[in-house]
Enzyme design. Structure first.
Site, mmCIF file in Angstrom:
data_model
loop_
_atom_site.group_PDB
_atom_site.id
_atom_site.type_symbol
_atom_site.label_atom_id
_atom_site.label_comp_id
_atom_site.label_asym_id
_atom_site.label_seq_id
_atom_site.Cartn_x
_atom_site.Cartn_y
_atom_site.Cartn_z
ATOM 1 C CG ASP A 36 -2.039 0.906 0.953
ATOM 2 O OD1 ASP A 36 -3.112 0.332 0.863
ATOM 3 O OD2 ASP A 36 -2.029 2.046 0.943
ATOM 4 C CE1 TYR A 160 -12.237 3.928 -9.954
ATOM 5 C CE2 TYR A 160 -14.448 3.323 -10.533
ATOM 6 C CZ TYR A 160 -13.300 3.054 -9.832
ATOM 7 O OH TYR A 160 -13.732 2.093 -8.932
ATOM 8 C CE LYS A 164 -10.952 0.576 -10.950
ATOM 9 N NZ LYS A 164 -10.255 -0.097 -10.172
HETATM 10 P P1 NAP Z 1 -9.860 2.235 -0.592
HETATM 11 O O1 NAP Z 1 -10.377 1.870 0.581
HETATM 12 O O2 NAP Z 1 -9.540 3.581 -0.981
HETATM 13 O O3 NAP Z 1 -8.579 1.228 -0.763
HETATM 14 C C1 NAP Z 1 -7.347 1.357 -1.724
HETATM 15 C C2 NAP Z 1 -6.061 1.286 -1.117
HETATM 16 O O4 NAP Z 1 -5.203 1.364 -2.266
HETATM 17 C C3 NAP Z 1 -5.852 2.701 -0.300
HETATM 18 O O5 NAP Z 1 -5.133 2.077 1.016
HETATM 19 C C4 NAP Z 1 -4.906 3.343 -1.034
HETATM 20 O O6 NAP Z 1 -4.126 4.251 -0.300
HETATM 21 C C5 NAP Z 1 -4.073 2.331 -1.912
HETATM 22 N N1 NAP Z 1 -3.405 2.967 -3.019
HETATM 23 C C6 NAP Z 1 -4.134 4.001 -3.853
HETATM 24 N N2 NAP Z 1 -3.135 4.299 -4.792
HETATM 25 C C7 NAP Z 1 -2.028 3.535 -4.625
HETATM 26 C C8 NAP Z 1 -0.936 3.276 -5.202
HETATM 27 N N3 NAP Z 1 -0.264 4.267 -6.322
HETATM 28 N N4 NAP Z 1 -0.045 2.341 -4.728
HETATM 29 C C9 NAP Z 1 -0.424 1.745 -3.655
HETATM 30 N N5 NAP Z 1 -1.460 1.817 -3.001
HETATM 31 C C10 NAP Z 1 -2.219 2.676 -3.405
HETATM 32 O O7 NAP Z 1 -10.647 1.682 -1.534
HETATM 33 P P2 NAP Z 1 -11.531 0.397 -1.939
HETATM 34 O O8 NAP Z 1 -12.863 0.879 -2.023
HETATM 35 O O9 NAP Z 1 -11.066 -0.782 -1.118
HETATM 36 O O10 NAP Z 1 -10.954 -0.073 -3.494
HETATM 37 C C11 NAP Z 1 -10.417 -1.040 -3.923
HETATM 38 C C12 NAP Z 1 -10.402 -1.347 -5.496
HETATM 39 O O11 NAP Z 1 -11.849 -1.854 -5.389
HETATM 40 C C13 NAP Z 1 -9.839 0.014 -6.179
HETATM 41 O O12 NAP Z 1 -9.301 -0.387 -7.352
HETATM 42 C C14 NAP Z 1 -11.321 0.732 -6.485
HETATM 43 O O13 NAP Z 1 -11.227 1.432 -7.843
HETATM 44 C C15 NAP Z 1 -11.940 -0.775 -6.668
HETATM 45 N N6 NAP Z 1 -13.528 -0.571 -6.773
HETATM 46 C C16 NAP Z 1 -14.210 -0.069 -5.510
HETATM 47 C C17 NAP Z 1 -15.460 0.153 -5.194
HETATM 48 C C18 NAP Z 1 -16.051 0.458 -3.978
HETATM 49 O O14 NAP Z 1 -17.393 0.912 -4.272
HETATM 50 N N7 NAP Z 1 -15.582 0.990 -2.855
HETATM 51 C C19 NAP Z 1 -16.414 -0.186 -6.586
HETATM 52 C C20 NAP Z 1 -15.807 -0.868 -7.507
HETATM 53 C C21 NAP Z 1 -14.374 -1.009 -7.740
HETATM 54 P P3 NAP Z 1 -4.582 5.810 -0.068
HETATM 55 O O15 NAP Z 1 -5.833 5.701 0.998
HETATM 56 O O16 NAP Z 1 -3.335 6.392 0.535
HETATM 57 O O17 NAP Z 1 -5.153 6.310 -1.293
#
Ligand code: NAP
Length: 254
Positions: A36, A160, A164
């Site tokens: 992360d 985005y 994706k």
């Molecule tokens: P999250 O809670 O924000 O977790 C994402 C993690 O990735 C955060 O700890 C973030 O750090 C880290 N990160 C961001 N940029 C990075 C980089 N360049 N290198 C390493 N780590 C990095 O989000 P989540 O909801 O779990 O999302 C996980 C994945 O699912 C993402 O790809 C997101 O697009 C996808 N997704 C989520 C949803 C949803 O509704 N939650 C829906 C569809 C797809 P920081 O906090 O410092 O940014």
């Protein structure tokens, strides 16, 4: 492939879907490495799961290369990679203030799409050197995280949705190419899940989205994503496809 004793890397594992996946894989016996950009978050989940937490920027090839080296030294060759690191950006092509948010587009593609490709490349390279784990000749599994936005991108989601969509599109060619070394590639396209990424949305927006989900009428739980990731690892016939995990939601234009 069984997760017991297997080294697994979870990018973005310090938060949300990745953290739930790390916990679930650890319960199944995997030795988890949390990548992360937030080191303290990675270390927190690592200490909960008995794994290791590393500060990694998935969009930086050198940072990823160093981290894979450390995983190999600590745990051996990773057999599962789940890419959850990602950023959720929203900006219109033509914002009202007249600026063109081209740098946002580039950054989103770099982290979400290129970052997944970079880690997938390193995982595949190491997995190709490993001995098969079962009679099918399976050496590893790679799961990338897309989004329902890859098919139903909303206004403001060009960057985005493109990132994706790229993840979804590379699933089949990657699975076809890596079949030779016994590595499967899958993608999960979540709908709206309750994580830090969606916490910032106003309550009204989240309620409106939940009301639009046919069933169940609520945001997804990170555990539901993690359970699917575990199932994908364990079910060898799942390969080369994108699974929508979304309660049958189809997003509207806005
Ligand atoms: P999250 O809670 O924000 O977790 C994402 C993690 O990735 C955060 O700890 C973030 O750090 C880290 N990160 C961001 N940029 C990075 C980089 N360049 N290198 C390493 N780590 C990095 O989000 P989540 O909801 O779990 O999302 C996980 C994945 O699912 C993402 O790809 C997101 O697009 C996808 N997704 C989520 C949803 C949803 O509704 N939650 C829906 C569809 C797809 P920081 O906090 O410092 O940014």
């Amino acid at each position: 492939m069984l997760l017991n004793q297997v080294p697994a890397i979870i990018t973005g594992g310090g938060s949300g879907l990745g953290a739930a996946t790390a916990r679930t894989f650890a319960v199944a016996g995997a030795r988890v490495a949390i990548f992360d950009r937030d080191l303290s978050a990675a270390k927190r989940i690592a200490s909960e799961t008995g794994g290791i937490g590393l500060e990694v920027d998935v969009s930086d090839p050198e940072s990823v290369a160093q981290a894979f080296k450390k995983v190999k030294q600590n745990f051996g060759i990773p057999r599962a990679l789940v890419n959850c690191a990602g950023i959720g950006t929203a900006s219109r092509i033509l914002p009202r203030d007249g600026t063109l948010p081209i740098s946002d587009f580039i950054r989103t593609l770099n982290v979400n799409l290129t970052g997944s490709y970079i880690t997938m490349s390193h995982a595949a390279q190491l997995m190709s050197e490993a001995t098969p784990l079962n009679d099918d000749g399976e050496r590893g599994v790679i799961i990338n995280t897309s989004s329902v936005g890859y098919e139903d991108g909303q206004i403001g989601q060009c960057a985005y949705a493109a990132s994706k969509g790229g993840i979804a599109s590379m699933t089949l060619p990657a699975a076809r190419e890596l079949a030779r070394i016994g590595v499967r590639v899958m993608a999960i396209a979540p709908g709206l899940f309750a994580t830090a990424m969606t916490d910032t949305l106003p309550d009204a927006a989240r309620e409106a989205i939940a009301a639009n989900i046919p069933f169940p009428k609520r945001l997804g739980k990170a555990q539901e994503f993690a359970d699917l990731a575990r199932h994908i690892v364990e079910n060898t016939m799942l390969n080369g496809t994108v699974i929508r995990l979304d309660g049958a939601v189809r997003l509207q234009a806005r």
